[in-house]
Design a protein around this motif. Structure first.
Motif, PDB file in Angstrom:
ATOM      1  N   ALA A 128       0.917  -1.110   0.082  1.00  0.00           N
ATOM      2  CA  ALA A 128      -0.081  -0.009  -0.107  1.00  0.00           C
ATOM      3  C   ALA A 128       0.936   1.196   0.001  1.00  0.00           C
ATOM      4  O   ALA A 128       0.384   2.226   0.326  1.00  0.00           O
ATOM      5  N   ASP A 129       2.118   1.113  -0.320  1.00  0.00           N
ATOM      6  CA  ASP A 129       3.173   2.190  -0.252  1.00  0.00           C
ATOM      7  C   ASP A 129       2.593   3.311  -0.937  1.00  0.00           C
ATOM      8  O   ASP A 129       2.223   4.663  -0.543  1.00  0.00           O
ATOM      9  N   ASP A 130       2.147   3.327  -2.030  1.00  0.00           N
ATOM     10  CA  ASP A 130       1.823   4.334  -3.150  1.00  0.00           C
ATOM     11  C   ASP A 130       0.140   4.970  -2.508  1.00  0.00           C
ATOM     12  O   ASP A 130      -0.029   6.124  -2.633  1.00  0.00           O
ATOM     13  N   ALA A 131      -0.621   4.134  -2.081  1.00  0.00           N
ATOM     14  CA  ALA A 131      -1.868   4.282  -1.646  1.00  0.00           C
ATOM     15  C   ALA A 131      -1.836   5.050  -0.128  1.00  0.00           C
ATOM     16  O   ALA A 131      -2.991   5.935  -0.087  1.00  0.00           O
ATOM     17  N   LEU A 132      -0.838   4.695   0.510  1.00  0.00           N
ATOM     18  CA  LEU A 132      -1.137   5.081   1.880  1.00  0.00           C
ATOM     19  C   LEU A 132       0.022   5.955   2.357  1.00  0.00           C
ATOM     20  O   LEU A 132      -0.053   6.714   3.606  1.00  0.00           O
ATOM     21  N   VAL A 133       1.092   6.119   1.894  1.00  0.00           N
ATOM     22  CA  VAL A 133       2.290   7.097   2.324  1.00  0.00           C
ATOM     23  C   VAL A 133       1.484   8.362   2.631  1.00  0.00           C
ATOM     24  O   VAL A 133       2.348   9.062   3.564  1.00  0.00           O
ATOM     25  N   PRO A 134       0.663   9.093   1.655  1.00  0.00           N
ATOM     26  CA  PRO A 134       0.500  10.430   2.020  1.00  0.00           C
ATOM     27  C   PRO A 134      -0.496  10.622   3.252  1.00  0.00           C
ATOM     28  O   PRO A 134      -0.484  11.629   3.713  1.00  0.00           O
ATOM     29  N   LEU A 135      -0.805   9.232   3.777  1.00  0.00           N
ATOM     30  CA  LEU A 135      -1.786   9.431   5.003  1.00  0.00           C
ATOM     31  C   LEU A 135      -0.682   9.235   6.471  1.00  0.00           C
ATOM     32  O   LEU A 135      -0.003   8.646   6.287  1.00  0.00           O
ATOM     33  N   GLY A 136      -0.848  10.133   7.128  1.00  0.00           N
ATOM     34  CA  GLY A 136      -0.197  10.201   8.465  1.00  0.00           C
ATOM     35  C   GLY A 136      -0.801   8.945   9.330  1.00  0.00           C
ATOM     36  O   GLY A 136      -1.981   8.489   9.193  1.00  0.00           O
ATOM     37  N   ALA A 137      -0.238   8.622  10.422  1.00  0.00           N
ATOM     38  CA  ALA A 137      -0.414   7.607  11.460  1.00  0.00           C
ATOM     39  C   ALA A 137      -1.771   7.904  12.009  1.00  0.00           C
ATOM     40  O   ALA A 137      -2.392   7.135  12.223  1.00  0.00           O
ATOM     41  N   ALA A 138      -1.992   9.228  12.063  1.00  0.00           N
ATOM     42  CA  ALA A 138      -3.139   9.671  12.891  1.00  0.00           C
ATOM     43  C   ALA A 138      -4.390   9.316  12.208  1.00  0.00           C
ATOM     44  O   ALA A 138      -5.353   9.055  12.716  1.00  0.00           O
ATOM     45  N   SER A 139      -4.492   9.490  10.692  1.00  0.00           N
ATOM     46  CA  SER A 139      -5.498   8.908  10.003  1.00  0.00           C
ATOM     47  C   SER A 139      -5.794   7.303  10.400  1.00  0.00           C
ATOM     48  O   SER A 139      -6.800   6.767   9.984  1.00  0.00           O
ATOM     49  N   LYS A 140      -5.068   6.672  11.024  1.00  0.00           N
ATOM     50  CA  LYS A 140      -5.341   5.359  11.460  1.00  0.00           C
ATOM     51  C   LYS A 140      -6.528   5.354  12.565  1.00  0.00           C
ATOM     52  O   LYS A 140      -7.188   4.308  12.645  1.00  0.00           O
ATOM     53  N   PHE A 141      -7.041   6.501  12.917  1.00  0.00           N
ATOM     54  CA  PHE A 141      -7.942   6.429  13.836  1.00  0.00           C
ATOM     55  C   PHE A 141      -9.347   7.073  12.962  1.00  0.00           C
ATOM     56  O   PHE A 141     -10.414   7.180  13.719  1.00  0.00           O
ATOM     57  N   ASN A 142      -9.170   7.336  11.751  1.00  0.00           N
ATOM     58  CA  ASN A 142     -10.334   7.902  11.047  1.00  0.00           C
ATOM     59  C   ASN A 142     -10.961   6.756  10.666  1.00  0.00           C
ATOM     60  O   ASN A 142     -10.928   5.983   9.866  1.00  0.00           O
ATOM     61  N   CYS A 143     -12.332   6.818  11.141  1.00  0.00           N
ATOM     62  CA  CYS A 143     -13.371   5.662  10.552  1.00  0.00           C
ATOM     63  C   CYS A 143     -14.419   6.310  10.142  1.00  0.00           C
ATOM     64  O   CYS A 143     -15.540   5.787   9.934  1.00  0.00           O
ATOM     65  N   ASP A 144     -14.369   7.419   9.536  1.00  0.00           N
ATOM     66  CA  ASP A 144     -15.440   8.138   8.758  1.00  0.00           C
ATOM     67  C   ASP A 144     -15.795   7.443   7.579  1.00  0.00           C
ATOM     68  O   ASP A 144     -14.783   6.699   6.762  1.00  0.00           O
ATOM     69  N   TRP A 145     -17.044   6.888   7.139  1.00  0.00           N
ATOM     70  CA  TRP A 145     -17.503   6.011   6.216  1.00  0.00           C
ATOM     71  C   TRP A 145     -16.933   6.379   4.730  1.00  0.00           C
ATOM     72  O   TRP A 145     -16.185   5.325   4.151  1.00  0.00           O
ATOM     73  N   ARG A 146     -16.793   7.663   4.499  1.00  0.00           N
ATOM     74  CA  ARG A 146     -16.426   7.946   3.234  1.00  0.00           C
ATOM     75  C   ARG A 146     -14.763   7.662   3.359  1.00  0.00           C
ATOM     76  O   ARG A 146     -14.314   7.253   2.191  1.00  0.00           O
ATOM     77  N   PHE A 147     -14.148   7.948   4.394  1.00  0.00           N
ATOM     78  CA  PHE A 147     -12.741   7.550   4.273  1.00  0.00           C
ATOM     79  C   PHE A 147     -12.486   5.995   4.131  1.00  0.00           C
ATOM     80  O   PHE A 147     -11.503   5.614   3.352  1.00  0.00           O
ATOM     81  N   LEU A 148     -13.077   5.373   4.899  1.00  0.00           N
ATOM     82  CA  LEU A 148     -13.140   3.769   4.904  1.00  0.00           C
ATOM     83  C   LEU A 148     -13.273   3.339   3.415  1.00  0.00           C
ATOM     84  O   LEU A 148     -12.549   2.426   3.045  1.00  0.00           O
ATOM     85  N   THR A 149     -14.300   3.654   2.934  1.00  0.00           N
ATOM     86  CA  THR A 149     -14.742   3.263   1.648  1.00  0.00           C
ATOM     87  C   THR A 149     -13.565   3.684   0.666  1.00  0.00           C
ATOM     88  O   THR A 149     -13.453   3.035  -0.453  1.00  0.00           O
ATOM     89  N   ASP A 150     -13.073   5.020   0.737  1.00  0.00           N
ATOM     90  CA  ASP A 150     -11.935   5.539  -0.263  1.00  0.00           C
ATOM     91  C   ASP A 150     -10.919   4.291  -0.207  1.00  0.00           C
ATOM     92  O   ASP A 150     -10.295   3.796  -1.199  1.00  0.00           O
ATOM     93  N   LEU A 151     -10.459   3.854   1.222  1.00  0.00           N
ATOM     94  CA  LEU A 151      -9.433   3.117   1.470  1.00  0.00           C
ATOM     95  C   LEU A 151      -9.668   1.674   0.592  1.00  0.00           C
ATOM     96  O   LEU A 151      -8.745   1.119   0.090  1.00  0.00           O
ATOM     97  N   ARG A 152     -10.723   1.183   1.011  1.00  0.00           N
ATOM     98  CA  ARG A 152     -11.410  -0.017   0.374  1.00  0.00           C
ATOM     99  C   ARG A 152     -11.236   0.069  -1.160  1.00  0.00           C
ATOM    100  O   ARG A 152     -10.715  -0.921  -1.696  1.00  0.00           O
ATOM    101  N   ASP A 153     -11.440   1.066  -1.875  1.00  0.00           N
ATOM    102  CA  ASP A 153     -11.382   1.376  -3.251  1.00  0.00           C
ATOM    103  C   ASP A 153      -9.892   1.356  -3.615  1.00  0.00           C
ATOM    104  O   ASP A 153      -9.450   0.937  -4.722  1.00  0.00           O
ATOM    105  N   ARG A 154      -9.225   2.014  -2.808  1.00  0.00           N
ATOM    106  CA  ARG A 154      -7.581   1.822  -3.164  1.00  0.00           C
ATOM    107  C   ARG A 154      -7.111   0.492  -2.998  1.00  0.00           C
ATOM    108  O   ARG A 154      -6.322   0.116  -3.778  1.00  0.00           O
ATOM    109  N   GLY A 155      -7.481  -0.219  -2.179  1.00  0.00           N
ATOM    110  CA  GLY A 155      -7.126  -1.624  -1.982  1.00  0.00           C
ATOM    111  C   GLY A 155      -7.572  -2.542  -3.086  1.00  0.00           C
ATOM    112  O   GLY A 155      -6.962  -3.283  -3.501  1.00  0.00           O
TER     113      GLY A 155
END
Length: 348
Positions: A288-315
């Motif tokens: 996930a280097d390309d997909a997640l490098v721009p996201l900081g460690a703090a975003s690991k606490f972000n459970c907003d549905w739009r954020f989660l589905t965006d991560l799903r789509d990146r996966g």
């Protein structure tokens, strides 16, 4: 596609908070594609949650059941986090364009967790993940699952060793132990032993897949970037990189061990009478280097549905590309050169 045409692989799923939704996307795409089956799954933290939810969904409803179970689990995570999420922005902060990790709530949350332990901040030991897992997985049934071999990693606090929980020992507490960040949660007690997050000693552990499965292919789904293109300079950037290095360290050590054994086998350094006792594993990575490098460690606490589905789509997108480039090599050769990357590393 008939079962005879499905290629079995092992999965190794890293932990990383809400970034585990990236792994959800990877699993969703692999299940939708249908050309691979999962022999064993070794997992830690958020990876452990994905693993048990997949296994339970697959046991009850096949690939479609697993996909639906994963969707429902992450949706419940999002709904539950609405009451606990430290990244919640105030209306004024939203208007000012402040990022979630800069929110007043998160700054206060960080300060509190660095000053006080979870035994002080949460004496009643409330963990919303327990209720989510209980609603999504019947662990009494999952213990007897025959369709998936699951191995969860947790770190024994007293010994510092990794403990592996196989199918017969799966429980809500085993999953929570695998995901127990010591700054956030009280240690999980199981059979008189106390555990913290498995990421410290195995993120995830690979060795159960070598000894307890039939497939030689191991696909590691990375959600903690190994490579960072920039030198961290701010306090937040330094903390982020330390987090990534810490939660990759155990996996990289296992990679080096696998690379060493593979070299012994390939170069013929092992006597014939011993060679049959060693398995030549074929290693692969979905990174996930390309997909997640721009996201900081703090975003690991972000459970907003739009954020989660965006991560799903990146996966899903990353898994689609990985299948296109690597499916033909499964069962034939590794697609990651561990010796080149981890036995002969190039500083740059």
């Amino acid at each position: 596609m008939s079962d005879a045409q499905v290629r079995p692989i092992n999965l190794a799923l890293q932990g990383g908070g809400s970034h585990g939704a990236f792994t959800w996307g990877v699993l969703d795409k692999l299940l939708e594609d249908g050309r691979v089956g999962f022999d064993g799954i070794s997992a830690t933290s958020a990876g452990a949650m994905n693993a048990v939810v997949y296994a339970y969904g697959q046991m009850r409803g096949g690939a479609d059941g697993a996909r639906q179970a994963l969707h429902d689990f992450w949706q419940r995570i999002s709904r539950s986090a609405a009451f606990y999420n430290p990244l919640t922005l105030t209306p004024l902060e939203r208007m000012m364009g402040i990022q979630p990790e800069q929110s007043s709530a998160f700054v206060a949350f960080e300060s509190l967790t660095r000053t006080f332990s979870p035994y002080q901040l949460n004496p009643l030991n409330i963990n919303p993940l327990r209720d989510v897992l209980a609603a999504c997985v019947d662990f009494a049934q999952l213990k007897h699952c025959k369709s998936s071999k699951v191995f969860l990693s947790a770190t024994n606090i007293r010994t510092g060793n990794v403990r592996i929980f196989p199918n017969s020992q799966l429980s809500i507490d085993a999953v929570l132990a695998s995901a127990c960040l010591p700054s956030l949660f009280q240690a999980i007690e199981i059979e008189g032993a106390f555990y913290w997050d498995g990421g410290y000693m195995g993120n995830p552990s690979l060795f159960p897949l070598f000894y307890s499965t039939d497939s030689r292919d191991v696909v590691v789904v990375h959600i903690n970037p190994i490579f960072s293109p920039d030198i961290p300079r701010s306090a937040a950037e330094i903390a982020d990189r330390v987090n990534e290095i810490t939660f990759n360290s155990a996996l990289l050590k296992e990679f080096r061990a696998v690379a060493f054994v593979t070299k012994l086998i390939v170069d013929g350094w092992i006597k014939d009478e011993y060679r049959s006792k060693l398995r030549h594993m074929l290693m692969h990575s979905i990174r996930a280097d390309d997909a997640l490098v721009p996201l900081g460690a703090a975003s690991k606490f972000n459970c907003d549905w739009r954020f989660l589905t965006d991560l799903r789509d990146r996966g899903r997108a990353t898994a689609t590309q990985w299948l296109a480039e690597n499916f033909i090599h499964l069962g034939k050769r590794a697609t990651v050169d561990l010796a080149e990357e981890y036995l002969n590393p190039h500083d740059s």
